[in-house]
Design an enzyme around this catalytic site. Structure first.
Site, PDB file in Angstrom:
ATOM      1  CE  LYS A  58      -4.477   1.078   0.647  1.00  0.00           C
ATOM      2  NZ  LYS A  58      -5.677   0.410   0.164  1.00  0.00           N
TER       3      LYS A  58
ATOM      4  N   GLY B 130     -20.071   7.222   5.032  1.00  0.00           N
ATOM      5  CA  GLY B 130     -19.202   7.486   3.880  1.00  0.00           C
ATOM      6  C   GLY B 130     -19.928   7.186   2.584  1.00  0.00           C
TER       7      GLY B 130
ATOM      8  N   GLY C  88     -18.797   7.858  -0.561  1.00  0.00           N
ATOM      9  CA  GLY C  88     -17.829   8.082  -1.637  1.00  0.00           C
ATOM     10  C   GLY C  88     -17.985   7.033  -2.721  1.00  0.00           C
ATOM     11  CG  HIS C  89     -14.802   6.498  -5.592  1.00  0.00           C
ATOM     12  ND1 HIS C  89     -13.983   7.379  -4.932  1.00  0.00           N
ATOM     13  CD2 HIS C  89     -14.835   6.881  -6.878  1.00  0.00           C
ATOM     14  CE1 HIS C  89     -13.520   8.265  -5.800  1.00  0.00           C
ATOM     15  NE2 HIS C  89     -14.020   7.994  -6.992  1.00  0.00           N
ATOM     16  CB  VAL C  90     -16.954   1.713  -1.650  1.00  0.00           C
ATOM     17  CG1 VAL C  90     -17.578   0.372  -1.330  1.00  0.00           C
ATOM     18  CG2 VAL C  90     -15.553   1.517  -2.193  1.00  0.00           C
TER      19      VAL C  90
HETATM   20  P1  NAD Z   1     -13.825   7.742  -1.024  1.00  0.00           P
HETATM   21  O1  NAD Z   1     -12.775   8.690  -0.627  1.00  0.00           O
HETATM   22  O2  NAD Z   1     -14.382   7.798  -2.398  1.00  0.00           O
HETATM   23  O3  NAD Z   1     -15.053   7.865  -0.004  1.00  0.00           O
HETATM   24  C1  NAD Z   1     -14.904   7.985   1.366  1.00  0.00           C
HETATM   25  C2  NAD Z   1     -16.049   8.876   1.847  1.00  0.00           C
HETATM   26  O4  NAD Z   1     -16.008   8.899   3.280  1.00  0.00           O
HETATM   27  C3  NAD Z   1     -15.915  10.327   1.366  1.00  0.00           C
HETATM   28  O5  NAD Z   1     -17.140  10.763   0.833  1.00  0.00           O
HETATM   29  C4  NAD Z   1     -15.535  11.086   2.647  1.00  0.00           C
HETATM   30  O6  NAD Z   1     -15.989  12.418   2.665  1.00  0.00           O
HETATM   31  C5  NAD Z   1     -16.231  10.234   3.696  1.00  0.00           C
HETATM   32  N1  NAD Z   1     -15.731  10.421   5.046  1.00  0.00           N
HETATM   33  C6  NAD Z   1     -14.444  10.616   5.463  1.00  0.00           C
HETATM   34  N2  NAD Z   1     -14.410  10.760   6.793  1.00  0.00           N
HETATM   35  C7  NAD Z   1     -15.703  10.652   7.227  1.00  0.00           C
HETATM   36  C8  NAD Z   1     -16.318  10.701   8.506  1.00  0.00           C
HETATM   37  N3  NAD Z   1     -15.621  10.926   9.624  1.00  0.00           N
HETATM   38  N4  NAD Z   1     -17.658  10.536   8.587  1.00  0.00           N
HETATM   39  C9  NAD Z   1     -18.400  10.319   7.459  1.00  0.00           C
HETATM   40  N5  NAD Z   1     -17.858  10.275   6.228  1.00  0.00           N
HETATM   41  C10 NAD Z   1     -16.536  10.439   6.112  1.00  0.00           C
HETATM   42  O7  NAD Z   1     -13.255   6.282  -0.689  1.00  0.00           O
HETATM   43  P2  NAD Z   1     -13.798   4.900  -1.216  1.00  0.00           P
HETATM   44  O8  NAD Z   1     -13.001   4.493  -2.402  1.00  0.00           O
HETATM   45  O9  NAD Z   1     -15.283   4.923  -1.290  1.00  0.00           O
HETATM   46  O10 NAD Z   1     -13.340   3.940  -0.031  1.00  0.00           O
HETATM   47  C11 NAD Z   1     -14.038   3.923   1.200  1.00  0.00           C
HETATM   48  C12 NAD Z   1     -13.328   2.977   2.175  1.00  0.00           C
HETATM   49  O11 NAD Z   1     -13.299   1.663   1.613  1.00  0.00           O
HETATM   50  C13 NAD Z   1     -11.864   3.327   2.459  1.00  0.00           C
HETATM   51  O12 NAD Z   1     -11.534   2.956   3.772  1.00  0.00           O
HETATM   52  C14 NAD Z   1     -11.092   2.460   1.477  1.00  0.00           C
HETATM   53  O13 NAD Z   1      -9.784   2.180   1.903  1.00  0.00           O
HETATM   54  C15 NAD Z   1     -11.954   1.212   1.517  1.00  0.00           C
HETATM   55  N6  NAD Z   1     -11.818   0.396   0.313  1.00  0.00           N
HETATM   56  C16 NAD Z   1     -12.074   0.927  -0.908  1.00  0.00           C
HETATM   57  C17 NAD Z   1     -11.955   0.137  -2.026  1.00  0.00           C
HETATM   58  C18 NAD Z   1     -12.293   0.646  -3.398  1.00  0.00           C
HETATM   59  O14 NAD Z   1     -12.436  -0.172  -4.326  1.00  0.00           O
HETATM   60  N7  NAD Z   1     -12.467   1.955  -3.577  1.00  0.00           N
HETATM   61  C19 NAD Z   1     -11.529  -1.195  -1.902  1.00  0.00           C
HETATM   62  C20 NAD Z   1     -11.295  -1.710  -0.627  1.00  0.00           C
HETATM   63  C21 NAD Z   1     -11.419  -0.892   0.474  1.00  0.00           C
END
Ligand code: NAD
Length: 360
Positions: A84, A184, A186-188
């Site tokens: 990572k 959260g 975001g993307h996921v």
């Molecule tokens: P992202 O950055 O697109 O979304 C994260 C969201 O969480 C954002 O909208 C952000 O504003 C919000 N956030 C941050 N702090 C917060 C809080 N205190 N309270 C509420 N919301 C908050 O990230 P993502 O790609 O959606 O990933 C989300 C999580 O899943 C991360 O921990 C990432 O490591 C994990 N993950 C993602 C993937 C992937 O394919 N994208 C794969 C495995 C794990």
């Protein structure tokens, strides 16, 4: 833990192979790449951009995240190790093409021992810049022959895991009418919400990013928005952490009202023994994060093999449902928390691969 002055003993304890600090004065780049384990294959894990309060926090994050990637790939049955990277964001530094290409040079210098991809703060746009300097990249945009953003696959794995967890708890895997709090959007989180809404779950959400919240509520008017500080402890059936790690800790666990924790965030448990045990003692089912959020790395793996197809990815993601139930059963049988039960299976595969390679 005192990380910076005590690095080798931390690496010994966490069993890392290599940690690389990347610094470039001209662009202002400050990044750390951690390679945890390469027994099963080259290490793969996303690059996270975050404004850390200090360097020790960044180091701790990358060490925990890379270790989690080792377990994730191992339990998913794919031939990748764990790695990572984190980038220490700075408001005074512009992260333009030059910046990302410089980072790409550092990734390239590792000769394929580390393959990067998207994580919090990076998207296919940054991946495209990095790819100009190194071929050791996954999650490339479609127009460059990649498989695009891995998040929909991660979200799907979390969704089937939630169904499996609910099945374990109630005997029925329908999420219709089940109250789910998603932290959260975001993307996921957004893709997960789509699955939940199409199954008529009752969804509430929280985010610190107003634009993301609005994107979701403009699509689904029935979704309730909760304050960020209240989402984890809201009165729901399922809490789904999809933001950052360590939200399950000594302060939050006694206040949880949910029956299941099942979300995408990495390293949800601040301490996998103490907090994993505490959740279990509260009678809450905790679906191991690295098992259920593996959809993204699986998709990246299939892309990295050079013979990508969605069917191949789904072949590795669909079994997550049964693995979740298997882990809950193992946890009950062995009287260990589900995170430790999943880690035992992941470590066993690596141990077997290591003895096989030593025998050859
Ligand atoms: P992202 O950055 O697109 O979304 C994260 C969201 O969480 C954002 O909208 C952000 O504003 C919000 N956030 C941050 N702090 C917060 C809080 N205190 N309270 C509420 N919301 C908050 O990230 P993502 O790609 O959606 O990933 C989300 C999580 O899943 C991360 O921990 C990432 O490591 C994990 N993950 C993602 C993937 C992937 O394919 N994208 C794969 C495995 C794990």
């Amino acid at each position: 833990m005192e990380l910076t002055s005590n690095l080798f003993s931390i690496l010994d304890e966490m069993e890392h192979e290599q940690v690389v600090h990347c610094f470039d004065k001209e662009t202002g780049l400050r990044a750390i790449i951690a390679i945890h384990n390469t027994v099963l294959g080259p290490s793969l894990g996303g690059t996270r951009v975050w404004k850390y309060s200090n360097e020790a926090d960044a180091l701790q994050d990358v060490l925990r995240l890379s270790r989690g990637m080792t377990f994730k790939s191992s339990i998913s049955g794919i031939n990748l190790g764990g790695g990572k990277a984190v980038i220490l964001a700075d408001d005074n530094v512009k992260r333009d093409e030059r910046y990302w290409r410089k980072y790409g040079e550092f990734v390239n210098s590792l000769g394929g021992r580390y393959i990067t991809a998207e994580d919090v703060g990076t998207s296919t746009k940054e991946i495209e810049y990095i790819f100009k300097e190194t071929k050791h990249v996954a999650g490339k945009p479609f127009h460059l022959g990649g498989s695009g953003d891995p998040s929909p696959f991660t979200a799907y794995g979390v969704y089937v895991s939630m169904k499996a967890s609910w099945k374990k708890l109630t005997g029925n895997d329908s999420l219709s009418g089940v109250k789910v709090a998603v932290q959260g959007t975001g993307h996921v989180g957004q893709f997960l919400i789509e699955h939940l809404m199409s199954e008529q779950a009752i969804v509430s959400i929280a985010d610190i990013n107003q634009a993301n919240l609005e994107l979701v509520t403009s699509k689904y008017s029935t979704i309730q928005v909760v304050a960020p500080n209240d989402i984890a402890t809201s009165d729901v059936d399922v809490y789904s952490p999809c933001a950052l790690g360590a939200t399950l800790n000594a302060s939050s666990i006694p206040l949880l009202k949910c029956k299941v924790v099942c979300g995408a965030a990495n390293n949800q448990l601040k301490d996998e023994v103490v907090d994993g045990d505490a959740i279990m003692q509260r009678g809450i089912l905790y679906a191991p994060d690295f098992l259920i959020n593996a959809g993204g790395v699986i998709n990246c793996y299939i892309e990295a093999t050079g013979e990508y197809s969605k069917e191949k990815t789904m072949h590795f993601i669909e079994p997550i449902y049964d693995k979740v139930i298997e882990i809950f059963n193992k946890s009950e049988k062995d009287h260990i928390n589900p995170q430790l039960a999943a880690m035992a299976i992941a470590k066993d595969r690596i141990k077997q691969a290591k003895s096989k390679s030593m025998a050859n």
